[in-house]
Design a protein around this motif. Structure first.
Motif, PDB file in Angstrom:
ATOM      1  N   CYS A  92       6.641  43.565  26.600  1.00  0.00           N
ATOM      2  CA  CYS A  92       6.469  42.257  25.948  1.00  0.00           C
ATOM      3  C   CYS A  92       5.138  41.654  26.388  1.00  0.00           C
ATOM      4  O   CYS A  92       4.806  41.664  27.568  1.00  0.00           O
ATOM      5  CB  CYS A  92       7.624  41.355  26.360  1.00  0.00           C
ATOM      6  SG  CYS A  92       7.414  39.630  25.880  1.00  0.00           S
TER       7      CYS A  92
ATOM      8  N   ILE B  35       4.298  38.644  26.534  1.00  0.00           N
ATOM      9  CA  ILE B  35       4.436  37.397  27.293  1.00  0.00           C
ATOM     10  C   ILE B  35       4.938  37.667  28.708  1.00  0.00           C
ATOM     11  O   ILE B  35       4.327  37.264  29.689  1.00  0.00           O
ATOM     12  CB  ILE B  35       5.410  36.427  26.577  1.00  0.00           C
ATOM     13  CG1 ILE B  35       4.841  36.055  25.194  1.00  0.00           C
ATOM     14  CG2 ILE B  35       5.642  35.185  27.425  1.00  0.00           C
ATOM     15  CD1 ILE B  35       5.792  35.221  24.359  1.00  0.00           C
ATOM     16  N   CYS B  36       6.073  38.383  28.821  1.00  0.00           N
ATOM     17  CA  CYS B  36       6.726  38.477  30.130  1.00  0.00           C
ATOM     18  C   CYS B  36       6.658  39.872  30.750  1.00  0.00           C
ATOM     19  O   CYS B  36       6.958  40.029  31.925  1.00  0.00           O
ATOM     20  CB  CYS B  36       8.183  38.020  30.023  1.00  0.00           C
ATOM     21  SG  CYS B  36       9.265  39.217  29.231  1.00  0.00           S
TER      22      CYS B  36
ATOM     23  N   ASN C   3       8.642  42.415  29.968  1.00  0.00           N
ATOM     24  CA  ASN C   3       9.906  43.130  29.781  1.00  0.00           C
ATOM     25  C   ASN C   3       9.715  44.243  28.751  1.00  0.00           C
ATOM     26  O   ASN C   3       8.826  44.174  27.907  1.00  0.00           O
ATOM     27  CB  ASN C   3      10.971  42.139  29.296  1.00  0.00           C
ATOM     28  CG  ASN C   3      12.338  42.769  29.132  1.00  0.00           C
ATOM     29  OD1 ASN C   3      12.639  43.778  29.776  1.00  0.00           O
ATOM     30  ND2 ASN C   3      13.165  42.191  28.289  1.00  0.00           N
TER      31      ASN C   3
ATOM     32  N   CYS D  74      12.312  36.470  25.408  1.00  0.00           N
ATOM     33  CA  CYS D  74      11.284  35.449  25.183  1.00  0.00           C
ATOM     34  C   CYS D  74      11.505  34.719  23.857  1.00  0.00           C
ATOM     35  O   CYS D  74      11.095  33.582  23.687  1.00  0.00           O
ATOM     36  CB  CYS D  74       9.890  36.076  25.204  1.00  0.00           C
ATOM     37  SG  CYS D  74       9.304  36.422  26.876  1.00  0.00           S
TER      38      CYS D  74
ATOM     39  N   VAL E  51      10.992  29.869  34.993  1.00  0.00           N
ATOM     40  CA  VAL E  51      10.532  31.252  34.896  1.00  0.00           C
ATOM     41  C   VAL E  51      10.906  31.975  36.174  1.00  0.00           C
ATOM     42  O   VAL E  51      10.621  31.502  37.272  1.00  0.00           O
ATOM     43  CB  VAL E  51       9.012  31.327  34.660  1.00  0.00           C
ATOM     44  CG1 VAL E  51       8.521  32.765  34.822  1.00  0.00           C
ATOM     45  CG2 VAL E  51       8.666  30.815  33.261  1.00  0.00           C
TER      46      VAL E  51
ATOM     47  N   VAL F  54      10.247  35.162  38.387  1.00  0.00           N
ATOM     48  CA  VAL F  54       9.239  36.200  38.592  1.00  0.00           C
ATOM     49  C   VAL F  54       9.889  37.391  39.290  1.00  0.00           C
ATOM     50  O   VAL F  54      10.481  37.230  40.362  1.00  0.00           O
ATOM     51  CB  VAL F  54       8.067  35.666  39.431  1.00  0.00           C
ATOM     52  CG1 VAL F  54       7.081  36.781  39.757  1.00  0.00           C
ATOM     53  CG2 VAL F  54       7.368  34.536  38.688  1.00  0.00           C
TER      54      VAL F  54
ATOM     55  N   ARG G 206      13.496  32.095  31.456  1.00  0.00           N
ATOM     56  CA  ARG G 206      12.637  33.198  31.038  1.00  0.00           C
ATOM     57  C   ARG G 206      12.191  34.012  32.255  1.00  0.00           C
ATOM     58  O   ARG G 206      12.386  33.591  33.389  1.00  0.00           O
ATOM     59  CB  ARG G 206      11.407  32.662  30.309  1.00  0.00           C
ATOM     60  CG  ARG G 206      11.752  31.628  29.275  1.00  0.00           C
ATOM     61  CD  ARG G 206      11.503  32.115  27.894  1.00  0.00           C
ATOM     62  NE  ARG G 206      11.697  31.030  26.950  1.00  0.00           N
ATOM     63  CZ  ARG G 206      12.313  31.135  25.790  1.00  0.00           C
ATOM     64  NH1 ARG G 206      12.795  32.288  25.394  1.00  0.00           N
ATOM     65  NH2 ARG G 206      12.448  30.098  25.000  1.00  0.00           N
ATOM     66  N   TYR G 207      11.563  35.147  31.976  1.00  0.00           N
ATOM     67  CA  TYR G 207      11.138  36.036  33.064  1.00  0.00           C
ATOM     68  C   TYR G 207       9.630  36.220  33.064  1.00  0.00           C
ATOM     69  O   TYR G 207       8.947  35.933  32.069  1.00  0.00           O
ATOM     70  CB  TYR G 207      11.784  37.409  32.910  1.00  0.00           C
ATOM     71  CG  TYR G 207      13.255  37.411  33.222  1.00  0.00           C
ATOM     72  CD1 TYR G 207      13.703  37.505  34.535  1.00  0.00           C
ATOM     73  CD2 TYR G 207      14.191  37.308  32.205  1.00  0.00           C
ATOM     74  CE1 TYR G 207      15.053  37.503  34.817  1.00  0.00           C
ATOM     75  CE2 TYR G 207      15.543  37.304  32.485  1.00  0.00           C
ATOM     76  CZ  TYR G 207      15.966  37.398  33.793  1.00  0.00           C
ATOM     77  OH  TYR G 207      17.304  37.389  34.084  1.00  0.00           O
ATOM     78  N   HIS G 208       9.137  36.740  34.186  1.00  0.00           N
ATOM     79  CA  HIS G 208       7.771  37.247  34.237  1.00  0.00           C
ATOM     80  C   HIS G 208       7.766  38.482  35.145  1.00  0.00           C
ATOM     81  O   HIS G 208       8.088  38.368  36.325  1.00  0.00           O
ATOM     82  CB  HIS G 208       6.800  36.184  34.755  1.00  0.00           C
ATOM     83  CG  HIS G 208       5.373  36.559  34.512  1.00  0.00           C
ATOM     84  ND1 HIS G 208       4.712  36.254  33.327  1.00  0.00           N
ATOM     85  CD2 HIS G 208       4.487  37.264  35.248  1.00  0.00           C
ATOM     86  CE1 HIS G 208       3.489  36.743  33.370  1.00  0.00           C
ATOM     87  NE2 HIS G 208       3.331  37.358  34.531  1.00  0.00           N
TER      88      HIS G 208
ATOM     89  N   LEU H 280       0.773  34.941  34.519  1.00  0.00           N
ATOM     90  CA  LEU H 280       1.714  33.939  35.023  1.00  0.00           C
ATOM     91  C   LEU H 280       1.011  32.604  35.254  1.00  0.00           C
ATOM     92  O   LEU H 280       1.508  31.548  34.851  1.00  0.00           O
ATOM     93  CB  LEU H 280       2.339  34.444  36.325  1.00  0.00           C
ATOM     94  CG  LEU H 280       3.316  33.486  37.016  1.00  0.00           C
ATOM     95  CD1 LEU H 280       4.587  33.336  36.182  1.00  0.00           C
ATOM     96  CD2 LEU H 280       3.646  33.963  38.417  1.00  0.00           C
TER      97      LEU H 280
ATOM     98  N   ARG I  77       0.371  30.993  31.998  1.00  0.00           N
ATOM     99  CA  ARG I  77       1.570  30.665  31.242  1.00  0.00           C
ATOM    100  C   ARG I  77       2.266  29.413  31.769  1.00  0.00           C
ATOM    101  O   ARG I  77       2.797  28.617  30.994  1.00  0.00           O
ATOM    102  CB  ARG I  77       2.497  31.883  31.384  1.00  0.00           C
ATOM    103  CG  ARG I  77       3.702  31.888  30.550  1.00  0.00           C
ATOM    104  CD  ARG I  77       4.510  33.140  30.897  1.00  0.00           C
ATOM    105  NE  ARG I  77       5.869  32.957  30.441  1.00  0.00           N
ATOM    106  CZ  ARG I  77       6.869  33.752  30.743  1.00  0.00           C
ATOM    107  NH1 ARG I  77       6.642  34.811  31.513  1.00  0.00           N
ATOM    108  NH2 ARG I  77       8.076  33.499  30.297  1.00  0.00           N
TER     109      ARG I  77
END
Lengths: 200, 200
Positions: free
Chosen positions: B59, B61-62, B64, B74, B84, B86, B105-107, B129, B132
């Motif tokens: 992804c 953004i993150c 994944n 996301c 978020v 991490v 959400r994740y990172h 990160l 974001r």
């Protein structure tokens, strides 16, 4: 949800988890490992699976798995066709080949007789062996079966059937004894007694 | 020769042996298992590998892995975009999702800082990160990194960079303590001391 990332990854993990030696956790690890090594491992593995699934088949003579039928071992003119080594499974045939100790032909039974698992003589490739031994002029049949109750029951049964179907053929079994590199202290009593009895 | 049965089986065994958790012996077992279950496991596995290799991507953004970009997590409007989490790796993201304890959400950093392995800040997805967090109005960043030296070094570094790049953002870490179902007797002293200190 076992994994985040959609049904494709989920399905991959589920299929990998079916492999012997991989559980759900190691299947997830394997899936991530593959997704990070697409070109080097994942795509070659997919291609190798497809190719092997298409081409590999059991040999009509001995039951070994190969891309040619009869298999390379049955075709090899340098192998001694008068000695046949009977194994339960292709894995045992591979183990025997790795040992390099045998240069005859094989016969894969496809399992062992088992009252518990309901495996009867007609479930194994015994008829093929009984036909093959007199037809090919086989002089010796080595019963290389597990040293377990099922293995020894099967060996006994096959030996009796061979004696009736191919009189005069020599039927032998693998020797029992101390594994090379094995420590006596860790060996079971039965093996130790057998090794003592067969000392030379 | 590791296996009898031609280069196709040999190649399949070699590729299976690269998977984490499988050695040469278990790779041979897995190959035989597959060759005996062509329609049920082998061909579906080949198809799943091909499909995942084609469709799954990180992804943007993150980080994944998913078949859609941005990933399903996301895109999910029910997840809280102001928190978020991490993580070092997609495997940790999956573990967090299985726990069901997090709905933000994740990172994914893509690893941990490591002097020994030569992993530097620019090797990890830290810049993404830092960009974001202020841009998305993130209020809290949870550093869910391993409780190891590398994990804590990375957490410290990321926390410092976040403090500089996004003043006012709350940076938290996972609590240390006794694992649920864990026995005190088998726990290391550091964990026990941390659990005692954070008692409630």
């Amino acid at each position: 949800m076992a994994v985040a990332g959609g049904p494709e990854i989920e399905r991959l993990v589920q299929l990998l988890a079916k492999l012997p030696g991989l559980g759900p956790r190691s299947a997830r690890r394997a899936a991530l490992f593959l997704l990070k090594r697409r070109a080097l491992v994942m795509q070659p593995l997919a291609a190798a699976l497809t190719e092997a699934a298409e081409k590999v088949q059991p040999c009509r003579i001995c039951g070994n798995l190969d891309t040619v039928d009869p298999c390379a071992l049955c075709r090899d003119p340098r192998r001694d066709g008068t000695i046949v080594c009977v194994v339960a499974d292709v894995a045992d045939l591979w183990a025997m080949e790795r040992s390099g100790a045998f240069r005859g032909r094989y016969h894969v039974l496809g399992g062992l007789l088992s009252a518990l698992d309901g495996v009867r003589p007609e479930d194994l490739a015994i008829a093929g062996l009984l036909a093959r031994v007199p037809a090919d002029g086989v002089a010796e049949v080595i019963l290389a079966l597990n040293a377990t109750v099922d293995g020894q029951t099967t060996a006994h049964y096959v030996a009796e059937r061979l004696a009736a179907a191919a009189a005069g053929v020599r039927v032998t079994r693998l020797a029992h004894g101390v594994p090379v590199g094995g420590e006596l202290d860790y060996l079971d009593d039965g093996t130790l007694a057998a090794a003592m009895k067969a000392r030379r």
